[in-house]
Design a protein around this motif. Structure first.
Motif, PDB file in Angstrom:
ATOM      1  N   TRP A  93      -0.519 -11.060  -2.595  1.00 14.17           N
ATOM      2  CA  TRP A  93      -0.746 -10.225  -1.411  1.00 14.17           C
ATOM      3  C   TRP A  93       0.467  -9.339  -1.128  1.00 14.17           C
ATOM      4  O   TRP A  93       0.330  -8.173  -0.770  1.00 14.17           O
ATOM      5  N   THR A  94       1.658  -9.885  -1.291  1.00 15.72           N
ATOM      6  CA  THR A  94       2.877  -9.106  -1.064  1.00 15.72           C
ATOM      7  C   THR A  94       2.962  -7.944  -2.044  1.00 15.72           C
ATOM      8  O   THR A  94       3.229  -6.799  -1.660  1.00 15.72           O
ATOM      9  N   VAL A  95       2.711  -8.222  -3.316  1.00 13.69           N
ATOM     10  CA  VAL A  95       2.753  -7.169  -4.335  1.00 13.69           C
ATOM     11  C   VAL A  95       1.673  -6.127  -4.056  1.00 13.69           C
ATOM     12  O   VAL A  95       1.904  -4.916  -4.200  1.00 13.69           O
ATOM     13  N   MET A  96       0.489  -6.570  -3.641  1.00 14.87           N
ATOM     14  CA  MET A  96      -0.589  -5.627  -3.353  1.00 14.87           C
ATOM     15  C   MET A  96      -0.214  -4.702  -2.199  1.00 14.87           C
ATOM     16  O   MET A  96      -0.420  -3.491  -2.265  1.00 14.87           O
ATOM     17  N   LEU A 115       0.198  -0.665  -2.362  1.00 17.53           N
ATOM     18  CA  LEU A 115      -0.561   0.237  -1.492  1.00 17.53           C
ATOM     19  C   LEU A 115       0.372   1.115  -0.659  1.00 17.53           C
ATOM     20  O   LEU A 115       0.083   2.300  -0.437  1.00 17.53           O
ATOM     21  N   TRP A 116       1.481   0.564  -0.203  1.00 18.03           N
ATOM     22  CA  TRP A 116       2.452   1.343   0.572  1.00 18.03           C
ATOM     23  C   TRP A 116       3.060   2.458  -0.291  1.00 18.03           C
ATOM     24  O   TRP A 116       3.169   3.599   0.146  1.00 18.03           O
ATOM     25  N   VAL A 117       3.434   2.149  -1.524  1.00 15.13           N
ATOM     26  CA  VAL A 117       4.006   3.156  -2.426  1.00 15.13           C
ATOM     27  C   VAL A 117       2.961   4.234  -2.730  1.00 15.13           C
ATOM     28  O   VAL A 117       3.274   5.427  -2.743  1.00 15.13           O
ATOM     29  N   MET A 118       1.726   3.830  -2.963  1.00 18.23           N
ATOM     30  CA  MET A 118       0.663   4.812  -3.225  1.00 18.23           C
ATOM     31  C   MET A 118       0.443   5.701  -2.006  1.00 18.23           C
ATOM     32  O   MET A 118       0.188   6.902  -2.142  1.00 18.23           O
ATOM     33  N   PHE A 153       3.224   8.240  -1.882  1.00 22.08           N
ATOM     34  CA  PHE A 153       2.973   9.234  -2.925  1.00 22.08           C
ATOM     35  C   PHE A 153       1.898  10.231  -2.474  1.00 22.08           C
ATOM     36  O   PHE A 153       2.068  11.446  -2.625  1.00 22.08           O
ATOM     37  N   LEU A 154       0.813   9.742  -1.922  1.00 23.65           N
ATOM     38  CA  LEU A 154      -0.268  10.609  -1.452  1.00 23.65           C
ATOM     39  C   LEU A 154       0.194  11.504  -0.312  1.00 23.65           C
ATOM     40  O   LEU A 154      -0.146  12.698  -0.267  1.00 23.65           O
ATOM     41  N   LEU A 155       0.982  10.970   0.603  1.00 25.25           N
ATOM     42  CA  LEU A 155       1.496  11.752   1.727  1.00 25.25           C
ATOM     43  C   LEU A 155       2.342  12.927   1.225  1.00 25.25           C
ATOM     44  O   LEU A 155       2.146  14.070   1.643  1.00 25.25           O
ATOM     45  N   PHE A 156       3.268  12.664   0.311  1.00 21.18           N
ATOM     46  CA  PHE A 156       4.097  13.746  -0.216  1.00 21.18           C
ATOM     47  C   PHE A 156       3.287  14.730  -1.059  1.00 21.18           C
ATOM     48  O   PHE A 156       3.544  15.927  -1.046  1.00 21.18           O
ATOM     49  N   ARG A 157       2.299  14.230  -1.765  1.00 25.84           N
ATOM     50  CA  ARG A 157       1.443  15.118  -2.563  1.00 25.84           C
ATOM     51  C   ARG A 157       0.696  16.100  -1.648  1.00 25.84           C
ATOM     52  O   ARG A 157       0.584  17.280  -1.940  1.00 25.84           O
ATOM     53  N   VAL A 158       0.203  15.604  -0.526  1.00 24.53           N
ATOM     54  CA  VAL A 158      -0.501  16.459   0.432  1.00 24.53           C
ATOM     55  C   VAL A 158       0.461  17.472   1.051  1.00 24.53           C
ATOM     56  O   VAL A 158       0.134  18.656   1.172  1.00 24.53           O
ATOM     57  N   PRO A 216      -0.279  10.511  10.500  1.00 18.99           N
ATOM     58  CA  PRO A 216      -0.231  10.583   9.041  1.00 18.99           C
ATOM     59  C   PRO A 216      -1.464  10.032   8.333  1.00 18.99           C
ATOM     60  O   PRO A 216      -1.983  10.684   7.423  1.00 18.99           O
ATOM     61  N   PHE A 217      -1.959   8.863   8.725  1.00 21.82           N
ATOM     62  CA  PHE A 217      -3.117   8.310   8.022  1.00 21.82           C
ATOM     63  C   PHE A 217      -4.340   9.197   8.198  1.00 21.82           C
ATOM     64  O   PHE A 217      -4.978   9.595   7.229  1.00 21.82           O
ATOM     65  N   LEU A 218      -4.643   9.525   9.429  1.00 19.33           N
ATOM     66  CA  LEU A 218      -5.805  10.360   9.702  1.00 19.33           C
ATOM     67  C   LEU A 218      -5.621  11.765   9.119  1.00 19.33           C
ATOM     68  O   LEU A 218      -6.537  12.327   8.507  1.00 19.33           O
ATOM     69  N   GLY A 219      -4.425  12.336   9.291  1.00 15.22           N
ATOM     70  CA  GLY A 219      -4.167  13.690   8.792  1.00 15.22           C
ATOM     71  C   GLY A 219      -4.328  13.796   7.292  1.00 15.22           C
ATOM     72  O   GLY A 219      -4.947  14.734   6.785  1.00 15.22           O
TER      73      GLY A 219
END
Length: 139
Positions: free
Chosen positions: A18-21, A25-28, A31-36, A62-65
């Motif tokens: 669960w910790t690794v997951m 997910l946090w790193v992804m 990554f998605l935030l900076f890509r946007v 951030p999540f919704l945006g």
């Protein structure tokens, strides 16, 4: 959900999973935030006000945006990335061609003309000219 959390604490391997997951997910997400954000600045079809609006939306919520941006404008994100990559490749190719000074290998006539000019300036002797000319003609 509560039973899964308790189960994770009863079995340490499941807790590590669960910790690794969550870290993954946090790193992804980052990554998605900076890509946007990069895509917002890269898009030439948007006005400055539209870019500002999307940027404020992704920073304040951030999540919704990010999710709304990906739904509304995500279809063309890949195309813009390809255009950016293609433009950078063409710029690199142009720079290489300019640096090399020619679009292809020089012909024998061009090489002989350059040698003749060098000899006329007195930079090489007649003997050096003869050896270089033989080298050009027999290569």
């Amino acid at each position: 959900m509560d039973s899964y959390v308790n189960l994770a604490y009863d079995y340490p391997v499941l807790g590590a999973f669960w910790t690794v997951m969550w870290i993954f997910l946090w790193v992804m997400w980052i990554f998605l935030l900076f890509r946007v954000i990069f895509d917002i600045f890269r898009d030439d079809s948007m006005s400055g006000w539209a870019k500002t609006g999307w940027l404020v939306f992704t920073i304040v919520l951030p999540f919704l945006g990010v999710f709304v941006y990906v739904i509304a404008r995500g279809k063309d994100m890949g195309r813009r990335e390809q255009e950016h990559t293609r433009a950078r490749l063409e710029e690199t190719d142009r720079y290489i061609r300019e640096t090399v000074g020619a679009t292809g290998p020089a012909s024998e006539a061009d090489q002989l003309a350059k040698l003749s000019d060098i000899r006329a300036r007195g930079d090489i002797s007649d003997e050096e000219f003869r050896r270089a000319k033989e080298k050009v003609l027999h290569s």
